[in-house]
Design a protein around this motif. Structure first.
Motif, mmCIF file in Angstrom:
data_model
loop_
_atom_site.group_PDB
_atom_site.id
_atom_site.type_symbol
_atom_site.label_atom_id
_atom_site.label_comp_id
_atom_site.label_asym_id
_atom_site.label_seq_id
_atom_site.Cartn_x
_atom_site.Cartn_y
_atom_site.Cartn_z
ATOM 1 N N GLY A 1 0.736 -1.149 -0.075
ATOM 2 C CA GLY A 1 -0.017 0.003 -0.047
ATOM 3 C C GLY A 1 0.707 1.158 -0.113
ATOM 4 N N ASN B 1 -4.988 2.505 -3.731
ATOM 5 C CA ASN B 1 -5.751 2.730 -2.725
ATOM 6 C C ASN B 1 -6.919 4.123 -2.907
ATOM 7 O OD1 ASN B 1 -5.466 1.001 -0.146
ATOM 8 N ND2 ASN B 1 -3.375 1.639 -0.786
ATOM 9 N N GLN B 2 -6.272 5.016 -3.617
ATOM 10 C CA GLN B 2 -7.174 6.246 -3.737
ATOM 11 C C GLN B 2 -8.188 5.967 -4.734
ATOM 12 O OE1 GLN B 2 -5.112 10.212 -3.795
ATOM 13 N NE2 GLN B 2 -3.359 8.933 -3.809
ATOM 14 N N ARG C 1 -11.073 3.766 -3.446
ATOM 15 C CA ARG C 1 -11.916 4.497 -2.783
ATOM 16 C C ARG C 1 -12.609 5.493 -3.503
ATOM 17 N NH1 ARG C 1 -11.095 6.137 2.886
ATOM 18 N NH2 ARG C 1 -13.037 6.702 3.899
ATOM 19 N N VAL D 1 -11.471 -0.605 1.469
ATOM 20 C CA VAL D 1 -10.242 -0.555 0.930
ATOM 21 C C VAL D 1 -9.352 -1.111 1.997
ATOM 22 C CG1 VAL D 1 -8.636 0.600 -0.466
ATOM 23 C CG2 VAL D 1 -11.135 1.261 -0.647
ATOM 24 N N THR E 1 -5.411 -2.358 2.855
ATOM 25 C CA THR E 1 -4.224 -2.409 2.265
ATOM 26 C C THR E 1 -3.204 -2.835 3.345
ATOM 27 O OG1 THR E 1 -2.704 -0.948 0.983
ATOM 28 C CG2 THR E 1 -3.400 -0.060 2.914
ATOM 29 N N LEU F 1 -1.097 5.870 5.304
ATOM 30 C CA LEU F 1 -2.032 5.554 4.488
ATOM 31 C C LEU F 1 -3.370 5.979 4.893
ATOM 32 C CD1 LEU F 1 -0.569 2.217 3.535
ATOM 33 C CD2 LEU F 1 -0.865 3.732 1.850
ATOM 34 N N GLY G 1 -7.889 7.603 0.737
ATOM 35 C CA GLY G 1 -7.196 6.533 1.107
ATOM 36 C C GLY G 1 -7.901 5.244 1.533
ATOM 37 N N PRO G 2 -7.262 4.108 1.918
ATOM 38 C CA PRO G 2 -7.840 3.063 2.406
ATOM 39 C C PRO G 2 -8.842 3.233 3.670
ATOM 40 C CG PRO G 2 -5.501 2.859 3.118
ATOM 41 C CD PRO G 2 -5.750 4.187 2.334
ATOM 42 N N ALA H 1 -5.694 -0.068 7.056
ATOM 43 C CA ALA H 1 -4.204 -0.349 6.710
ATOM 44 C C ALA H 1 -4.004 -1.145 7.651
ATOM 45 C CB ALA H 1 -3.483 1.135 6.740
#
Length: 341
Positions: free
Chosen positions: A154, A163-164, A167, A174, A176, A187, A193-194, A197
């Motif tokens: 990630g 990731n972006q 989302r 999401v 990661t 992250l 973002g996710p 994480a």
């Protein structure tokens, strides 16, 4: 005007990061349909490290002497038939090698206009990783709103982009993975973002995802690890799930594997590279990216952009070897970028 330029070269054609040096090279001349660009920034990618260690790439359209597959800069010349760009235009582009240099030529159909709110460093870090992520998440993964995605690596350039994208395109979850808590924190700070994480060194990502999804798993896995994660990736995928392989950092050979889940869950497994794609495929991808994704890197109505490229560190051309060492040590979260004065 000089017919020579500075470029990052490799002693002996292949070697360690210490074998990279700045030397003199013939300045390219744009052919029909090409633009000549004064490079301002060039993203550093794991692909470059692979080419440096293995030597010349056996593909006719790849520069065998100079590394680099993405850049930003200013158009300094145009070849016959080019009408979409003119001298002075600020651009970014994927490249068939040779972006670790002061100048580069590339077909104009692959070039994209640089959003005015982006710096050259930001723009030069977009094409390779964002094209790869778009290809994995959208073109192959076929993401739909409300689905769930797992993205490994990630904090890498591709990982941050994927990731972006997931989302941004409406994924429910999401997930990661990253290798330390600092990367996890980074992250989770990303606007698009996710949702989750996971530090894979202290947690089993499969157990975390099972718990969050109540055993449902995910629709798409984007993986650059390979062998070490294969069993768990398959276990986590839902019926009709997609496993997209974009690298195999832990190895490619599976000693034992139960194929049954692939059959009864109708899992689709597809590998993907970008560099070996046809020029037409890459050009079409660039046009779609410009239309669907690139505008969201720009500030609109005074608001922060929806999508961002994150720079970990910049280096002058002379420090290309240092950039490669940092990448090989997995130090970065976000992009490493060479700045060309």
């Amino acid at each position: 005007m000089s017919s020579k330029m500075r470029a990052v070269l490799i002693k002996g054609g292949a070697g360690t990061a210490d074998d990279l040096y700045v030397g003199e090279y013939d300045k390219p001349v744009p052919k029909q349909g090409e633009v000549l660009v004064k490079v301002r920034a060039s993203g550093v990618n794991r692909l470059d490290v692979g080419q440096r260690t293995r030597g010349a790439v056996p593909l006719p359209h790849i520069n065998k002497d100079i590394l680099g597959v993405e850049f930003s800069g200013i158009v300094e010349g145009v070849g016959e038939g080019v009408t979409n760009y003119k001298v002075g235009d600020e651009v970014l582009s994927l490249a068939p090698g040779a972006s670790y240099a002061e100048y580069i030529t590339v077909r104009s159909s692959l070039v994209m206009p640089k959003p005015p709110t982006l710096s050259f460093v930001e723009a030069g870090s977009i094409p390779e990783v964002w094209f790869t992520a778009f290809q994995a998440v959208v073109l192959i993964g076929g993401i739909q709103k409300g689905q769930s995605v797992l993205i490994h690596g990630g904090a890498s350039g591709v990982g941050v982009a994927a990731n972006q994208l997931a989302r941004f395109l409406g994924a429910k979850y999401v997930f990661t993975t990253a290798g330390d808590d600092e990367k996890v924190k980074f992250l989770l700070s990303i606007k698009e973002g996710p949702t989750h994480a996971i530090n894979y060194k202290t947690q089993d990502f499969a157990e975390v995802i099972d718990q969050v999804t109540n055993g449902e798993g995910v629709d798409i896995v984007v993986d650059l690890v390979g062998k070490n994660y294969f069993d768990r990736n398959i276990k986590l995928l839902k019926v009709d799930g997609r496993l997209v392989l974009i690298a195999m950092m832990s190895g490619a050979v599976l000693s034992e594997f139960n194929c049954a889940p692939i059959l009864y869950k109708r899992i689709r497994i597809e590998g993907s590279t970008l560099r070996t794609r046809s020029p037409q495929y890459q050009d079409d991808l660039a046009r779609r990216f410009v239309k669907e994704i690139l505008p969201y890197f720009s500030t609109q109505n005074g608001e922060e952009p929806r999508l961002k490229t994150y720079t970990y560190k910049t280096y002058p051309l002379e420090k290309a070897g240092e950039a490669h060492k940092d990448m090989e040590a997995n130090k970065n979260f976000g992009k490493l970028v060479l700045v060309v004065d």
